[in-house]
Design a protein around this motif. Structure first.
Motif, PDB file in Angstrom:
ATOM      1  N   THR A 163       0.882  -0.895  -0.216  1.00 49.32           N
ATOM      2  CA  THR A 163       0.310  -0.117   0.263  1.00 49.32           C
ATOM      3  C   THR A 163       0.952   1.466   0.280  1.00 49.32           C
ATOM      4  N   ARG A 164       0.962   2.409  -0.547  1.00 53.68           N
ATOM      5  CA  ARG A 164       1.076   3.769  -1.006  1.00 53.68           C
ATOM      6  C   ARG A 164       0.313   4.207  -0.785  1.00 53.68           C
ATOM      7  N   TYR A 165       0.877   5.402   0.437  1.00 52.35           N
ATOM      8  CA  TYR A 165      -0.019   6.945   0.625  1.00 52.35           C
ATOM      9  C   TYR A 165       0.202   8.056   0.100  1.00 52.35           C
ATOM     10  N   ASP A 166      -1.048   8.233  -0.586  1.00 54.66           N
ATOM     11  CA  ASP A 166      -1.195   9.796  -1.139  1.00 54.66           C
ATOM     12  C   ASP A 166      -1.419  10.685  -0.471  1.00 54.66           C
ATOM     13  N   THR A 167      -0.941  11.755  -0.505  1.00 53.26           N
ATOM     14  CA  THR A 167      -0.783  13.417   0.211  1.00 53.26           C
ATOM     15  C   THR A 167      -2.156  13.767  -0.995  1.00 53.26           C
ATOM     16  N   ASN A 168      -2.255  13.641  -2.228  1.00 61.36           N
ATOM     17  CA  ASN A 168      -3.327  14.584  -2.350  1.00 61.36           C
ATOM     18  C   ASN A 168      -5.020  13.391  -2.429  1.00 61.36           C
ATOM     19  N   PRO A 169      -5.932  14.088  -1.541  1.00 61.64           N
ATOM     20  CA  PRO A 169      -7.221  13.641  -1.838  1.00 61.64           C
ATOM     21  C   PRO A 169      -8.167  14.027  -2.525  1.00 61.64           C
ATOM     22  N   GLU A 170      -7.349  14.451  -4.400  1.00 63.96           N
ATOM     23  CA  GLU A 170      -8.495  14.867  -4.992  1.00 63.96           C
ATOM     24  C   GLU A 170      -8.591  13.113  -5.534  1.00 63.96           C
ATOM     25  N   ARG A 171      -9.680  13.229  -6.606  1.00 60.36           N
ATOM     26  CA  ARG A 171      -9.741  12.383  -7.525  1.00 60.36           C
ATOM     27  C   ARG A 171      -8.570  12.488  -8.627  1.00 60.36           C
ATOM     28  N   HIS A 172      -8.549  11.551  -8.972  1.00 55.77           N
ATOM     29  CA  HIS A 172      -6.854  11.503  -9.078  1.00 55.77           C
ATOM     30  C   HIS A 172      -6.123  10.133 -10.334  1.00 55.77           C
ATOM     31  N   HIS A 173      -5.787  10.328 -11.456  1.00 57.95           N
ATOM     32  CA  HIS A 173      -5.147   8.535 -11.351  1.00 57.95           C
ATOM     33  C   HIS A 173      -4.101   8.491 -10.857  1.00 57.95           C
ATOM     34  N   HIS A 174      -3.146   7.122 -12.199  1.00 57.66           N
ATOM     35  CA  HIS A 174      -1.892   7.740 -11.703  1.00 57.66           C
ATOM     36  C   HIS A 174      -1.175   6.920 -12.944  1.00 57.66           C
ATOM     37  N   LEU A 229       2.175   4.290 -13.230  1.00 57.34           N
ATOM     38  CA  LEU A 229       3.414   3.085 -12.485  1.00 57.34           C
ATOM     39  C   LEU A 229       4.636   3.153 -12.810  1.00 57.34           C
ATOM     40  N   CYS A 230       5.702   2.817 -12.735  1.00 58.00           N
ATOM     41  CA  CYS A 230       6.132   2.440 -13.231  1.00 58.00           C
ATOM     42  C   CYS A 230       6.799   0.674 -12.905  1.00 58.00           C
ATOM     43  N   ILE A 231       6.456  -0.309 -13.846  1.00 57.40           N
ATOM     44  CA  ILE A 231       6.636  -1.537 -13.289  1.00 57.40           C
ATOM     45  C   ILE A 231       8.467  -1.660 -12.722  1.00 57.40           C
ATOM     46  N   ARG A 232       9.060  -1.193 -12.554  1.00 57.62           N
ATOM     47  CA  ARG A 232      10.312  -1.415 -12.634  1.00 57.62           C
ATOM     48  C   ARG A 232      10.548  -1.307 -11.716  1.00 57.62           C
ATOM     49  N   CYS A 233      10.860   0.312 -11.106  1.00 58.43           N
ATOM     50  CA  CYS A 233      11.218   1.068  -9.652  1.00 58.43           C
ATOM     51  C   CYS A 233      10.501   1.222  -8.598  1.00 58.43           C
ATOM     52  N   ARG A 234       8.646   0.761  -9.219  1.00 58.28           N
ATOM     53  CA  ARG A 234       7.806   1.815  -8.487  1.00 58.28           C
ATOM     54  C   ARG A 234       7.640   2.774  -8.983  1.00 58.28           C
ATOM     55  N   ARG A 235       8.474   4.051  -9.095  1.00 54.57           N
ATOM     56  CA  ARG A 235       7.511   5.572  -9.041  1.00 54.57           C
ATOM     57  C   ARG A 235       6.284   5.546  -9.630  1.00 54.57           C
ATOM     58  N   LEU A 236       5.260   5.923  -9.003  1.00 57.67           N
ATOM     59  CA  LEU A 236       4.388   6.231  -8.672  1.00 57.67           C
ATOM     60  C   LEU A 236       3.942   7.653  -9.180  1.00 57.67           C
ATOM     61  N   ILE A 237       3.184   8.185 -10.190  1.00 56.21           N
ATOM     62  CA  ILE A 237       2.423   9.725  -9.998  1.00 56.21           C
ATOM     63  C   ILE A 237       1.939  10.122 -10.339  1.00 56.21           C
ATOM     64  N   ASP A 238       0.638  10.888 -10.067  1.00 54.63           N
ATOM     65  CA  ASP A 238      -0.700  11.317 -10.782  1.00 54.63           C
ATOM     66  C   ASP A 238      -0.407  11.790 -11.975  1.00 54.63           C
ATOM     67  N   VAL A 239      -1.979  11.350 -12.700  1.00 56.44           N
ATOM     68  CA  VAL A 239      -2.316  11.999 -13.519  1.00 56.44           C
ATOM     69  C   VAL A 239      -3.589  12.315 -13.329  1.00 56.44           C
ATOM     70  N   GLN A 240      -3.884  13.948 -14.368  1.00 59.48           N
ATOM     71  CA  GLN A 240      -4.662  14.693 -13.980  1.00 59.48           C
ATOM     72  C   GLN A 240      -5.020  14.242 -15.157  1.00 59.48           C
ATOM     73  N   ARG A 241      -6.836  14.126 -15.477  1.00 63.34           N
ATOM     74  CA  ARG A 241      -6.946  14.252 -16.525  1.00 63.34           C
ATOM     75  C   ARG A 241      -9.019  13.634 -15.887  1.00 63.34           C
ATOM     76  N   ASP A 242      -9.298  13.647 -16.826  1.00 69.72           N
ATOM     77  CA  ASP A 242     -10.399  13.733 -16.631  1.00 69.72           C
ATOM     78  C   ASP A 242     -10.638  12.757 -17.803  1.00 69.72           C
ATOM     79  N   PHE A 243     -11.384  11.304 -17.282  1.00 68.92           N
ATOM     80  CA  PHE A 243     -11.610  10.213 -17.776  1.00 68.92           C
ATOM     81  C   PHE A 243     -13.114   9.917 -18.451  1.00 68.92           C
ATOM     82  N   ASP A 244     -13.172  10.804 -18.732  1.00 69.44           N
ATOM     83  CA  ASP A 244     -15.004  11.090 -18.773  1.00 69.44           C
ATOM     84  C   ASP A 244     -15.809   9.733 -19.506  1.00 69.44           C
ATOM     85  N   GLY A 245     -14.806   8.899 -20.446  1.00 71.47           N
ATOM     86  CA  GLY A 245     -15.595   8.166 -21.028  1.00 71.47           C
ATOM     87  C   GLY A 245     -15.481   5.882 -19.793  1.00 71.47           C
ATOM     88  N   LEU A 246     -15.201   6.651 -19.287  1.00 75.43           N
ATOM     89  CA  LEU A 246     -14.914   5.734 -18.330  1.00 75.43           C
ATOM     90  C   LEU A 246     -16.327   5.539 -17.552  1.00 75.43           C
TER      91      LEU A 246
END
Ligand SMILES: [Zn+2]
Ligand SMILES: [Zn+2]
Length: 140
Positions: free
Chosen positions: A81-92, A94-111
Motif C-alpha cells: 500500500t502506498r500513501y497519497d497526500t492528494n485527496p482529490e480524485r486523480h489517476h496514476h 506506475l513504473c513496473i520496474r522501480c515502482r515510481r508512482l506519479i499522479d495523472v490529472q485527467r478526466d476519463f469522461d468515457g470511463l
C-alpha cells in the motif's frame, strides 16, 4: 493534505499525543509527493529520529487515512500500500520496474461501467493506473 498544524490538531482531537515523532511523520508526508509506503516513511523519519517505532508509523498512517488526509493506493502487483497526500480524485502512472508512482490529472469522461456490468453495485468512484517504464527505466 492540510497544513501540519491542522493535521496535528485533528490527530490530537482523536486522542493521539502530539509527539515530535508524529510531527516528523506529518512533515515528511507533506514534503513527499511520491506516494511512499509505510517502510519509506519509517526510513525517512528514522533517519533523523532513530527512536521512532514502526508501530507509531503504522498507527499514525492509519489515523491519517481515517481522517481523509491520506488515501491508500494499491501498488498494483507488489501487494503493498502506498500513501497519497492528494485527496482529490486523480489517476496514476506506475513504473513496473522501480515502482515510481506519479499522479495523472485527467478526466476519463468515457470511463463508465454499463449497468449490465455493475453486478448491482452503486459506483461511487473509479481510479485508473497506467503501467509502464519511467524514463529512467527505459532501455535498462
Ligand atoms: Zn522506473
Ligand atoms: Zn496520487
Amino acid at each position: 493534505m492540510h497544513s501540519t498544524e491542522d493535521v496535528l490538531q485533528k490527530l490530537r482531537q482523536r486522542g493521539l499525543k502530539l509527539t515530535p515523532q508524529r510531527r516528523a511523520i506529518v512533515e515528511r508526508l507533506r514534503a513527499d509527493h511520491g506516494h511512499p509506503d509505510a517502510d519509506d516513511v519509517y526510513r525517512q523519519v528514522a533517519a533523523s529520529m532513530p527512536d521512532v517505532s514502526r508501530t507509531t508509523i503504522y498507527n499514525t498512517l492509519r489515523e491519517l487515512v481515517d481522517l481523509g488526509e491520506l488515501v491508500p493506493v494499491e501498488d498494483g502487483g507488489s501487494g503493498g500500500t502506498r500513501y497519497d497526500t492528494n485527496p482529490e480524485r486523480h489517476h496514476h502512472l506506475l513504473c513496473i520496474r522501480c515502482r515510481r508512482l506519479i499522479d495523472v490529472q485527467r478526466d476519463f469522461d468515457g470511463l463508465k461501467l454499463p449497468p449490465a456490468q455493475r453486478a448491482g453495485y452503486r459506483i461511487v468512484s473509479s481510479q485508473v493506473t497506467f503501467f509502464g517504464y519511467c524514463p529512467d527505466c527505459q532501455g535498462v
